[in-house]
Design a protein around this motif. Structure first.
Motif, PDB file in Angstrom:
ATOM      1  N   TYR A 158     -13.754  -0.949   1.082  1.00 42.49           N
ATOM      2  CA  TYR A 158     -13.381   0.704   1.681  1.00 42.49           C
ATOM      3  C   TYR A 158     -12.138   1.273   1.136  1.00 42.49           C
ATOM      4  N   ARG A 159     -12.525   2.175  -0.243  1.00 42.28           N
ATOM      5  CA  ARG A 159     -11.103   2.884  -1.069  1.00 42.28           C
ATOM      6  C   ARG A 159     -11.571   4.677  -1.153  1.00 42.28           C
ATOM      7  N   VAL A 160     -10.537   4.999  -0.637  1.00 40.56           N
ATOM      8  CA  VAL A 160     -10.382   6.800  -0.791  1.00 40.56           C
ATOM      9  C   VAL A 160     -10.728   6.884  -1.613  1.00 40.56           C
TER      10      VAL A 160
ATOM     11  N   ASN B 214       0.741  -1.721  -0.379  1.00 39.02           N
ATOM     12  CA  ASN B 214       0.200   0.267  -0.041  1.00 39.02           C
ATOM     13  C   ASN B 214       1.225   1.676  -0.310  1.00 39.02           C
TER      14      ASN B 214
ATOM     15  N   LYS C 225       2.071   1.476  -3.653  1.00 38.98           N
ATOM     16  CA  LYS C 225       1.223   2.168  -4.824  1.00 38.98           C
ATOM     17  C   LYS C 225       0.970   3.718  -4.183  1.00 38.98           C
ATOM     18  N   TYR C 226       0.034   3.930  -3.142  1.00 43.64           N
ATOM     19  CA  TYR C 226      -0.030   5.405  -2.801  1.00 43.64           C
ATOM     20  C   TYR C 226       0.986   6.699  -2.889  1.00 43.64           C
TER      21      TYR C 226
ATOM     22  N   ASP D 288       5.362   5.606   4.965  1.00 48.65           N
ATOM     23  CA  ASP D 288       5.136   6.663   3.631  1.00 48.65           C
ATOM     24  C   ASP D 288       5.300   7.978   3.671  1.00 48.65           C
TER      25      ASP D 288
ATOM     26  N   ILE E 289      -3.770   9.963   3.922  1.00 49.87           N
ATOM     27  CA  ILE E 289      -5.274   9.509   3.941  1.00 49.87           C
ATOM     28  C   ILE E 289      -5.587  10.531   4.394  1.00 49.87           C
TER      29      ILE E 289
ATOM     30  N   SER F  47      -7.638   2.938  -6.852  1.00 49.03           N
ATOM     31  CA  SER F  47      -6.858   1.916  -6.112  1.00 49.03           C
ATOM     32  C   SER F  47      -7.679   0.300  -7.682  1.00 49.03           C
TER      33      SER F  47
ATOM     34  N   GLY G 222      -6.049  -2.935  -6.612  1.00 47.14           N
ATOM     35  CA  GLY G 222      -6.577  -2.994  -5.336  1.00 47.14           C
ATOM     36  C   GLY G 222      -7.810  -3.454  -4.894  1.00 47.14           C
ATOM     37  N   THR G 223      -7.850  -4.209  -4.116  1.00 48.77           N
ATOM     38  CA  THR G 223      -9.557  -5.024  -4.268  1.00 48.77           C
ATOM     39  C   THR G 223     -10.664  -3.931  -3.543  1.00 48.77           C
ATOM     40  N   GLY G 224      -9.747  -3.322  -2.370  1.00 44.35           N
ATOM     41  CA  GLY G 224     -10.284  -2.859  -1.008  1.00 44.35           C
ATOM     42  C   GLY G 224     -10.339  -3.569   0.011  1.00 44.35           C
TER      43      GLY G 224
ATOM     44  N   ILE H   7     -10.808   2.834   6.690  1.00 45.41           N
ATOM     45  CA  ILE H   7      -9.756   2.552   5.409  1.00 45.41           C
ATOM     46  C   ILE H   7     -10.109   0.699   5.983  1.00 45.41           C
TER      47      ILE H   7
ATOM     48  N   GLY I 103      -7.688  -5.031   1.214  1.00 43.88           N
ATOM     49  CA  GLY I 103      -6.152  -5.845   1.924  1.00 43.88           C
ATOM     50  C   GLY I 103      -5.908  -5.368   3.863  1.00 43.88           C
ATOM     51  N   LEU I 104      -6.764  -4.037   4.163  1.00 45.80           N
ATOM     52  CA  LEU I 104      -6.524  -3.806   5.092  1.00 45.80           C
ATOM     53  C   LEU I 104      -7.392  -3.838   6.002  1.00 45.80           C
TER      54      LEU I 104
END
Ligand code: ADP
Length: 452
Positions: free
Chosen positions: A395-397, A349, A352-353, A377, A382, A402, A407-409, A390, A411-412
């Motif tokens: 849930y994705r921002v 993540n 990615k972000y 990072d 966020i 994503s 991303g699948t939303g 999150i 991971g977290l």
């Protein structure tokens, strides 16, 4: 009932007993007086007895008899049924003539009837007997009144108890019925029903607990519905993509081979996405069902090294540098796969972000009996309002971003559930020294375990 029966019998028995005793001592003293009036008489005759009796004060008894040694009556205080001259063989008199004091008393419901007799002795020789008889209605009336009052009190108490019990049980059943109705409603699926039970007693407490349970049920049910709808939506998108692409290939005649290749490549990407989502979903459902693999001591440093090695290529491609520092003592009770997943998702993540030129730094240390992993990072960060959401599933921002970066939303959510399953917790906060995010995972430190 037991109390009332006791209340109606015990005091009466005790008072009867008391009256018997007082009668015994009263009659005994009367016979003593009679006896002392006759002492000194060698032989009892109607004459000397009559004289002695005349000198005597009025005794407080109903009847007095004096007999000679044979039981013949020499004196009778009751004029109406004078027994003078007759032989009497009352038990008490017979006993007295044998040289013993005798007493008898009985309560017949209307009066206390008591009799006493004593021998008259001259120089250690029985010469006759005195006999006193009493028929007392006064004490009996008192006792009867007492009995009547006790009965009245008992009746009032019984009526009150019955009324009170009826009232209480009615109130109780009413409240239980309310609770029962609410339970039935919830069982039938109306999760929003709440039991309205007033008070602070056990039933009210059960109702409160039931309401809390229903709250949880409702939340779980809402989450489940949302999850199912989100999951089907997530699966629908790549599937629709695949259908669109296959349709285009099938419907376009003489499509250029390079174009077909491009479309098939896209189909492959969508299929990859589908398999990623289904893998994540499987992992989550395993975490939900508490079928966690047996934990064993895991050293975190080698796991972190492996994750960094795996992600190094991806990071380099995006011109992001991956750095880490690790404490060798960091050891937790979990599985390697779990810890790999947690670190992999967090560092991935971070990559990615973050924009090109960013740094994702992981710090692994031991603090107060805890293993702490911090993934920093200096990426896009966020927004505050999203930070609390999150960890929710799907849930994705920024949905588009994503999806674009695969991303699948989920991971977290996986990270949080895994960490909590192993007795730890995860928090997120913005970096204090600029843009970016810090994820902190805390897990109980495992000391001195066998290294797997
Ligand atoms: P995804 O597969 O979309 O990354 P996650 O559950 O891993 O799903 O993350 C949920 C959302 O949280 C992401 O879509 C992203 O918006 C945000 N997020 C997660 N990690 C970071 C991070 N390090 N920096 C900024 N945003 C992040």
């Amino acid at each position: 009932m037991v109390v009332l029966i006791l209340l109606n019998t015990y005091p009466l028995l005790v008072s009867q007993d008391l009256v018997f005793h007082s009668k015994e001592s009263a009659l005994a003293s009367s016979t003593k007086v009679l006896e002392s009036a006759l002492t000194g008489l060698e032989e009892l005759t109607e004459e000397n007895v009559g004289k002695a009796m005349e000198r005597l004060d009025q005794l407080n008894v109903s009847r007095v008899l004096v007999t000679d040694l044979d039981g013949q009556v020499l004196y009778d205080s009751r004029e109406t049924e004078n027994a003078r001259g007759m032989y009497v063989f009352y038990t008490e008199i017979v006993q007295a003539l044998r040289g013993n004091d005798a007493f008898f008393c009985r309560y017949d419901g209307q009066a206390f009837v008591s009799r006493a007799a004593s021998p008259v002795v001259f120089r250690s020789r029985v010469v006759g007997a005195v006999y006193a008889y009493e028929y007392d209605t006064e004490q009996a009336t008192l006792l009867e009144n007492l009995q009547g009052n006790l009965m009245k009190i008992s009746a009032v108490v019984a009526v009150l108890v019955v009324l009170l019990s009826m009232l209480l049980s009615h109130n109780m059943t009413q409240r239980i019925r309310t609770l029962l109705q609410a339970i039935q409603n919830v069982r039938e699926g109306s999760y929003s029903t709440r039991a309205q039970v007033n008070g602070t007693d056990e039933i009210a407490q059960i109702a409160t607990e039931f309401n809390r349970m229903s709250d949880r049920l409702q939340k779980t049910e809402d989450a489940r519905r949302r999850f199912v709808s989100d999951a089907s939506h997530e699966l629908k998108t790549p599937l629709a993509g695949i259908r669109l692409l296959t349709d285009s290939i099938l419907q376009t005649e003489h499509m250029e081979e390079s174009m077909v290749r491009e479309f098939v490549l896209d189909i492959g990407h969508e299929a990859q996405r589908l398999s990623r989502i289904s893998e994540d979903l499987l992992r989550l459902s395993r975490l939900d069902s508490d079928q966690a693999e047996r934990a064993y001591p895991v050293r975190m440093e080698p796991v972190l090294k492996r994750v960094v090695r795996m992600l190094q290529m991806v990071a380099q491609k995006q011109e992001i540098s991956l750095t880490y520092e690790a404490d060798e003592r960091a050891m937790v009770l979990a599985t390697e796969d779990d810890m790999h997943q947690v670190l992999y998702n967090l560092i991935e993540n971070g990559i990615k972000y973050s924009a090109a030129g960013g740094v994702v730094h992981t710090q692994l240390c031991v603090e107060d009996n805890e293993v702490v992993a911090r993934v920093n990072d200096n990426g896009i960060g966020i927004p505050e309002e999203d930070r609390q959401h999150i960890f929710e599933r799907f849930y994705r921002v920024d949905k588009m971003r994503s999806r674009e970066i695969g991303g699948t939303g989920l991971g977290l959510s996986i990270v949080r559930d895994t960490v909590e399953n192993r007795g730890g917790q995860i928090t997120v906060e913005p970096r204090s020294d600029g843009p970016g995010t810090v994820f902190t995972v805390r897990l109980p430190l495992m000391e001195g375990g066998e290294i797997a």
